[in-house]
Scaffold this active site. Structure first.
Site, mmCIF file in Angstrom:
data_model
loop_
_atom_site.group_PDB
_atom_site.id
_atom_site.type_symbol
_atom_site.label_atom_id
_atom_site.label_comp_id
_atom_site.label_asym_id
_atom_site.label_seq_id
_atom_site.Cartn_x
_atom_site.Cartn_y
_atom_site.Cartn_z
ATOM 1 N N HIS A 127 0.806 -1.165 0.095
ATOM 2 C CA HIS A 127 0.200 0.123 0.087
ATOM 3 C C HIS A 127 0.936 1.448 0.074
ATOM 4 O O HIS A 127 1.872 1.332 0.536
ATOM 5 C CB HIS A 127 -0.850 0.083 1.035
ATOM 6 C CG HIS A 127 -0.210 -0.056 2.624
ATOM 7 N ND1 HIS A 127 0.177 1.131 3.150
ATOM 8 C CD2 HIS A 127 0.389 -1.176 3.196
ATOM 9 C CE1 HIS A 127 0.810 0.997 3.983
ATOM 10 N NE2 HIS A 127 1.078 -0.103 4.409
ATOM 11 N N HIS A 136 12.295 -0.614 -12.511
ATOM 12 C CA HIS A 136 12.016 -2.215 -12.643
ATOM 13 C C HIS A 136 11.888 -2.665 -11.476
ATOM 14 O O HIS A 136 12.954 -2.631 -10.563
ATOM 15 C CB HIS A 136 13.095 -2.639 -13.440
ATOM 16 C CG HIS A 136 12.935 -4.173 -13.877
ATOM 17 N ND1 HIS A 136 13.879 -4.884 -14.635
ATOM 18 C CD2 HIS A 136 12.123 -5.026 -13.586
ATOM 19 C CE1 HIS A 136 13.457 -5.915 -14.611
ATOM 20 N NE2 HIS A 136 12.324 -6.207 -13.828
HETATM 21 C C1 LIG Z 1 24.612 -7.033 -8.720
HETATM 22 C C2 LIG Z 1 24.647 -7.634 -9.893
HETATM 23 C C3 LIG Z 1 24.126 -6.706 -10.797
HETATM 24 C C4 LIG Z 1 26.181 -7.988 -10.072
HETATM 25 O O1 LIG Z 1 26.904 -6.768 -9.963
HETATM 26 P P1 LIG Z 1 28.523 -6.776 -10.212
HETATM 27 O O2 LIG Z 1 29.074 -5.523 -9.672
HETATM 28 O O3 LIG Z 1 28.546 -7.016 -11.893
HETATM 29 O O4 LIG Z 1 28.953 -8.139 -9.430
HETATM 30 P P2 LIG Z 1 29.923 -8.952 -9.871
HETATM 31 O O5 LIG Z 1 29.099 -10.207 -10.535
HETATM 32 O O6 LIG Z 1 31.172 -8.531 -10.608
HETATM 33 O O7 LIG Z 1 30.314 -9.716 -8.153
HETATM 34 C C5 LIG Z 1 31.163 -8.936 -7.730
HETATM 35 C C6 LIG Z 1 31.077 -9.130 -6.023
HETATM 36 O O8 LIG Z 1 29.643 -9.122 -5.417
HETATM 37 C C7 LIG Z 1 28.923 -10.336 -5.329
HETATM 38 N N1 LIG Z 1 27.434 -10.149 -5.755
HETATM 39 C C8 LIG Z 1 27.066 -10.076 -6.841
HETATM 40 N N2 LIG Z 1 25.720 -10.008 -6.916
HETATM 41 C C9 LIG Z 1 25.377 -9.849 -5.516
HETATM 42 C C10 LIG Z 1 24.176 -9.839 -4.781
HETATM 43 N N3 LIG Z 1 23.012 -9.929 -5.769
HETATM 44 N N4 LIG Z 1 24.173 -10.005 -3.417
HETATM 45 C C11 LIG Z 1 25.368 -10.124 -2.917
HETATM 46 N N5 LIG Z 1 26.650 -10.341 -3.416
HETATM 47 C C12 LIG Z 1 26.488 -10.255 -4.812
HETATM 48 C C13 LIG Z 1 29.824 -11.361 -5.926
HETATM 49 O O9 LIG Z 1 29.524 -12.466 -5.465
HETATM 50 C C14 LIG Z 1 31.009 -10.881 -6.094
HETATM 51 O O10 LIG Z 1 31.664 -11.170 -4.890
HETATM 52 P P3 LIG Z 1 33.307 -11.388 -4.590
HETATM 53 O O11 LIG Z 1 34.047 -10.030 -4.921
HETATM 54 O O12 LIG Z 1 33.529 -11.648 -3.130
HETATM 55 O O13 LIG Z 1 33.495 -12.491 -5.506
HETATM 56 C C15 LIG Z 1 23.997 -8.935 -9.798
HETATM 57 O O14 LIG Z 1 24.641 -9.931 -9.168
HETATM 58 C C16 LIG Z 1 22.619 -8.788 -9.573
HETATM 59 O O15 LIG Z 1 22.084 -8.772 -8.214
HETATM 60 N N6 LIG Z 1 21.692 -8.561 -10.545
HETATM 61 C C17 LIG Z 1 20.197 -8.453 -10.470
HETATM 62 C C18 LIG Z 1 19.888 -9.598 -11.380
HETATM 63 C C19 LIG Z 1 18.474 -9.519 -11.649
HETATM 64 O O16 LIG Z 1 17.548 -8.947 -10.620
HETATM 65 N N7 LIG Z 1 17.720 -9.898 -12.519
HETATM 66 C C20 LIG Z 1 16.373 -9.888 -12.592
HETATM 67 C C21 LIG Z 1 15.824 -10.114 -13.811
HETATM 68 S S1 LIG Z 1 14.006 -9.979 -13.887
#
Ligand SMILES: CC(C)(COP(=O)(O)OP(=O)(O)OC[C@H]1O[C@@H](n2cnc3c(N)ncnc32)[C@H](O)[C@@H]1OP(=O)(O)O)[C@@H](O)C(=O)NCCC(=O)NCCS
Length: 199
Positions: A127, A136
């Site tokens: 709400h 998004h």
């Molecule tokens: C956050 C995100 C964009 C990745 O960001 P990034 O900066 O490219 O991160 P990386 O993949 O390079 O990872 C960097 C670090 O963050 C960590 N990390 C990545 N995503 C994370 C998350 N969601 N939560 C916690 N830690 C995360 C990785 O494990 C990595 O840790 P490390 O350095 O200890 O190895 C991605 O993981 C994410 O959450 N995307 C959202 C996906 C989504 O919601 N899709 C919806 C489709 S409808």
């Protein structure tokens, strides 16, 4: 004419086409700048993103900046609000043009959703939430009551935003994050509780 031109021949575009058919569109065509793509979900790609023929237009691109740019390019065209029939939306909720509400999503009373937003599969907006343009809310994310989300922000899959929280524009809330304090500085926030990830 009952035609919808969908911009973005991707998986997201296929979901939009499915909802568009359920909303009564019978003539669905795609635009995409990748000229190698011939079709999407069985619907023809007929050209590139800036050149829509006659018909309603829907921008089905996940990237908020691209969604905004194309939505503004077609500002003089009808951009429908597409709602999956299984979504549950309270009667006083306002949804902007070019916004999609996917299957199983719930939006509760007193909430407003701007233009060009994605309220994705099985997400919930409780709400009195205020969701600005081009936000998004990804699959399975949950917003508790009285949450405000700024323009272009992406709330990742399965994230939880606690009640009475404000999140500013241009944020990425990582998948599975839990936001328990206001976010006033744009950036990427991850984890439980969500904290700013410095590049
Ligand atoms: C956050 C995100 C964009 C990745 O960001 P990034 O900066 O490219 O991160 P990386 O993949 O390079 O990872 C960097 C670090 O963050 C960590 N990390 C990545 N995503 C994370 C998350 N969601 N939560 C916690 N830690 C995360 C990785 O494990 C990595 O840790 P490390 O350095 O200890 O190895 C991605 O993981 C994410 O959450 N995307 C959202 C996906 C989504 O919601 N899709 C919806 C489709 S409808």
């Amino acid at each position: 004419m009952n035609r919808l031109i969908i911009i973005g021949a991707s998986g997201h575009g296929r979901v939009i086409a499915d909802i568009a058919e359920l909303n009564g569109y019978t003539d669905i065509l795609f635009l995409d700048d990748n000229t190698a793509v011939q079709e999407c979900g069985g619907f023809r790609r007929i050209g590139t993103s800036m050149n829509a023929p006659e018909g309603d237009v829907f921008v089905a691109i996940g990237n908020a900046a691209a969604r905004k740019r194309l939505s503004e390019h077609y500002m003089d065209r009808h951009q429908p609000t597409l709602i999956h029939p299984s979504a549950v939306i309270a009667k006083d909720v306002h949804l902007g043009p070019g916004t999609a509400v996917m299957a199983g999503a719930v939006i509760n009373p007193g909430s407003t959703v701007g233009r060009g937003c994605i309220i994705n599969t099985c997400s919930s907006v409780d709400h009195d939430c205020t969701i600005s343009d081009y936000v998004h809310i990804a699959v399975g994310a949950h917003l508790c009551g009285t949450v405000a989300i700024g323009e272009n922000t992406w709330v990742g899959a399965g994230a939880v935003i606690s009640n009475n929280i404000c999140i500013c524009k241009d944020c990425l809330i990582g998948a599975g994050a839990v936001v328990v304090k206001d976010i006033l500085v744009s950036g990427k926030y991850l984890g439980i509780p969500a904290t700013l990830k410095r590049e």
